[in-house]
Design a protein around this motif. Structure first.
Motif, PDB file in Angstrom:
ATOM      1  N   VAL A  57       0.838  -1.207   0.000  1.00 18.83           N
ATOM      2  CA  VAL A  57       0.000   0.000   0.000  1.00 18.83           C
ATOM      3  C   VAL A  57       0.869   1.251   0.000  1.00 18.83           C
ATOM      4  O   VAL A  57       0.598   2.203  -0.739  1.00 18.83           O
ATOM      5  CB  VAL A  57      -0.973  -0.016   1.195  1.00 18.83           C
ATOM      6  N   SER A  58       1.935   1.254   0.789  1.00 18.45           N
ATOM      7  CA  SER A  58       2.824   2.417   0.831  1.00 18.45           C
ATOM      8  C   SER A  58       3.479   2.669  -0.520  1.00 18.45           C
ATOM      9  O   SER A  58       3.660   3.821  -0.923  1.00 18.45           O
ATOM     10  CB  SER A  58       3.887   2.227   1.912  1.00 18.45           C
ATOM     11  N   VAL A 111      -8.527  -0.593  -1.388  1.00 24.19           N
ATOM     12  CA  VAL A 111      -8.653   0.355  -0.273  1.00 24.19           C
ATOM     13  C   VAL A 111      -7.772   1.574  -0.520  1.00 24.19           C
ATOM     14  O   VAL A 111      -8.193   2.709  -0.279  1.00 24.19           O
ATOM     15  CB  VAL A 111      -8.282  -0.309   1.073  1.00 24.19           C
ATOM     16  N   GLN A 112      -6.553   1.338  -1.012  1.00 30.46           N
ATOM     17  CA  GLN A 112      -5.629   2.451  -1.269  1.00 30.46           C
ATOM     18  C   GLN A 112      -6.232   3.446  -2.247  1.00 30.46           C
ATOM     19  O   GLN A 112      -6.087   4.646  -2.097  1.00 30.46           O
ATOM     20  CB  GLN A 112      -4.299   1.908  -1.800  1.00 30.46           C
ATOM     21  N   GLU A 113      -6.954   2.927  -3.218  1.00 28.69           N
ATOM     22  CA  GLU A 113      -7.586   3.807  -4.207  1.00 28.69           C
ATOM     23  C   GLU A 113      -8.796   4.512  -3.598  1.00 28.69           C
ATOM     24  O   GLU A 113      -8.960   5.713  -3.724  1.00 28.69           O
ATOM     25  CB  GLU A 113      -7.992   2.978  -5.427  1.00 28.69           C
ATOM     26  N   SER A 114      -9.653   3.750  -2.937  1.00 25.62           N
ATOM     27  CA  SER A 114     -10.845   4.275  -2.249  1.00 25.62           C
ATOM     28  C   SER A 114     -11.501   3.098  -1.544  1.00 25.62           C
ATOM     29  O   SER A 114     -11.641   2.025  -2.129  1.00 25.62           O
ATOM     30  CB  SER A 114     -11.839   4.875  -3.253  1.00 25.62           C
ATOM     31  N   GLY A 115     -11.920   3.315  -0.327  1.00 29.12           N
ATOM     32  CA  GLY A 115     -12.601   2.250   0.395  1.00 29.12           C
ATOM     33  C   GLY A 115     -13.774   1.686  -0.382  1.00 29.12           C
ATOM     34  O   GLY A 115     -14.087   0.495  -0.299  1.00 29.12           O
ATOM     35  N   ASP A 138      -8.593  -7.420   8.497  1.00 30.16           N
ATOM     36  CA  ASP A 138      -7.270  -6.902   8.827  1.00 30.16           C
ATOM     37  C   ASP A 138      -6.550  -6.341   7.607  1.00 30.16           C
ATOM     38  O   ASP A 138      -5.838  -5.341   7.720  1.00 30.16           O
ATOM     39  CB  ASP A 138      -6.448  -7.977   9.531  1.00 30.16           C
ATOM     40  N   ALA A 139      -6.738  -6.938   6.443  1.00 31.91           N
ATOM     41  CA  ALA A 139      -6.137  -6.384   5.216  1.00 31.91           C
ATOM     42  C   ALA A 139      -6.701  -4.997   4.935  1.00 31.91           C
ATOM     43  O   ALA A 139      -5.952  -4.067   4.585  1.00 31.91           O
ATOM     44  CB  ALA A 139      -6.378  -7.312   4.032  1.00 31.91           C
ATOM     45  N   VAL A 140      -8.007  -4.839   5.098  1.00 35.27           N
ATOM     46  CA  VAL A 140      -8.627  -3.518   4.890  1.00 35.27           C
ATOM     47  C   VAL A 140      -8.107  -2.520   5.910  1.00 35.27           C
ATOM     48  O   VAL A 140      -7.747  -1.386   5.565  1.00 35.27           O
ATOM     49  CB  VAL A 140     -10.173  -3.622   4.935  1.00 35.27           C
ATOM     50  N   ALA A 145      -5.008   2.140   7.427  1.00 33.92           N
ATOM     51  CA  ALA A 145      -4.065   2.754   8.361  1.00 33.92           C
ATOM     52  C   ALA A 145      -2.829   3.249   7.626  1.00 33.92           C
ATOM     53  O   ALA A 145      -2.310   4.336   7.925  1.00 33.92           O
ATOM     54  CB  ALA A 145      -3.675   1.756   9.448  1.00 33.92           C
ATOM     55  N   PHE A 146      -2.360   2.487   6.646  1.00 31.82           N
ATOM     56  CA  PHE A 146      -1.158   2.918   5.943  1.00 31.82           C
ATOM     57  C   PHE A 146      -1.410   4.070   4.993  1.00 31.82           C
ATOM     58  O   PHE A 146      -0.511   4.855   4.730  1.00 31.82           O
ATOM     59  CB  PHE A 146      -0.381   1.742   5.349  1.00 31.82           C
ATOM     60  N   CYS A 147      -2.620   4.214   4.531  1.00 30.23           N
ATOM     61  CA  CYS A 147      -2.936   5.443   3.796  1.00 30.23           C
ATOM     62  C   CYS A 147      -2.763   6.638   4.737  1.00 30.23           C
ATOM     63  O   CYS A 147      -2.197   7.661   4.357  1.00 30.23           O
ATOM     64  CB  CYS A 147      -4.346   5.379   3.211  1.00 30.23           C
TER      65      CYS A 147
END
Length: 183
Positions: A57-58, A111-115, A138-140, A145-147
């Motif tokens: 995600v980062s 999620v990184q793009e948009s929930g 947990d993946a979500v 969180a990393f966003c």
């Protein structure tokens, strides 16, 4: 130099470490969150797999500090090491990870793009590969969180470590002591 005066030597405290020093009262909560998501015992996902989600995600967020840090943290805890981490970040479809983890990483990318990009199809596909509700949750949460962590680090313009080996040194501390015990 960070966008604000952190009141410390940023070369000695690059990235999020300088921000943690600037606001120790928020650092406690942020480190506890990282500990719960990435290092604490988990019934099915290894710490390396969870760190890989954070690194992935980062990378998608183009957050150099967090991507480099969590890539090193994942590599220190995965059998495939840094070659596997690089493989996942370069081409998820060809990476040598389980189909279940690939499905979870696809959810994290959504999620990184948009929930709202997390679709029933993505969840069903991950479930078809063996992902549990806990793993999907947990993946979500790791991705979300990393966003936040990525935007915190980049939004305040933190400095990168002068020596890239610092990531591997920190990885060993995180691997053994976690986020709460390594500060």
């Amino acid at each position: 130099m960070a966008h604000i005066d952190l009141g410390l030597d940023e070369a000695e405290h690059p990235g999020i470490t300088g921000l943690m020093g600037y606001r120790p009262e928020t650092a406690v909560a942020l480190n506890a969150l990282a500990e719960a998501l990435l290092h604490a015992p988990h019934p099915t996902l290894t710490a390396g797999e969870r760190e890989l989600i954070a690194a992935y995600v980062s990378g998608l967020n183009d957050c150099t500090f967090c991507c480099s840090s969590h890539s090193a943290f994942a590599a220190a805890q995965l059998d495939g090491g840094m070659p596997l981490v690089r493989q996942v970040r370069a081409d998820l479809d060809a990476a040598e990870v389980s189909a279940k983890l690939r499905g979870l990483l696809r959810i994290a990318a959504a999620v990184q793009e948009s929930g709202r990009k997390v679709s029933a199809e993505l969840v069903d596909a991950a479930r078809a590969e063996g992902a549990t509700d806990l793993e999907i949750h947990d993946a979500v949460l790791i991705a979300a969180a990393f966003c936040m962590f990525n935007r915190y680090v980049d939004g305040l313009g933190t400095r990168l470590p002068e020596d890239p080996a610092a990531y591997e040194e920190t990885a060993q501390r995180i691997k053994t002591g976690g986020y709460v015990g390594s500060a």
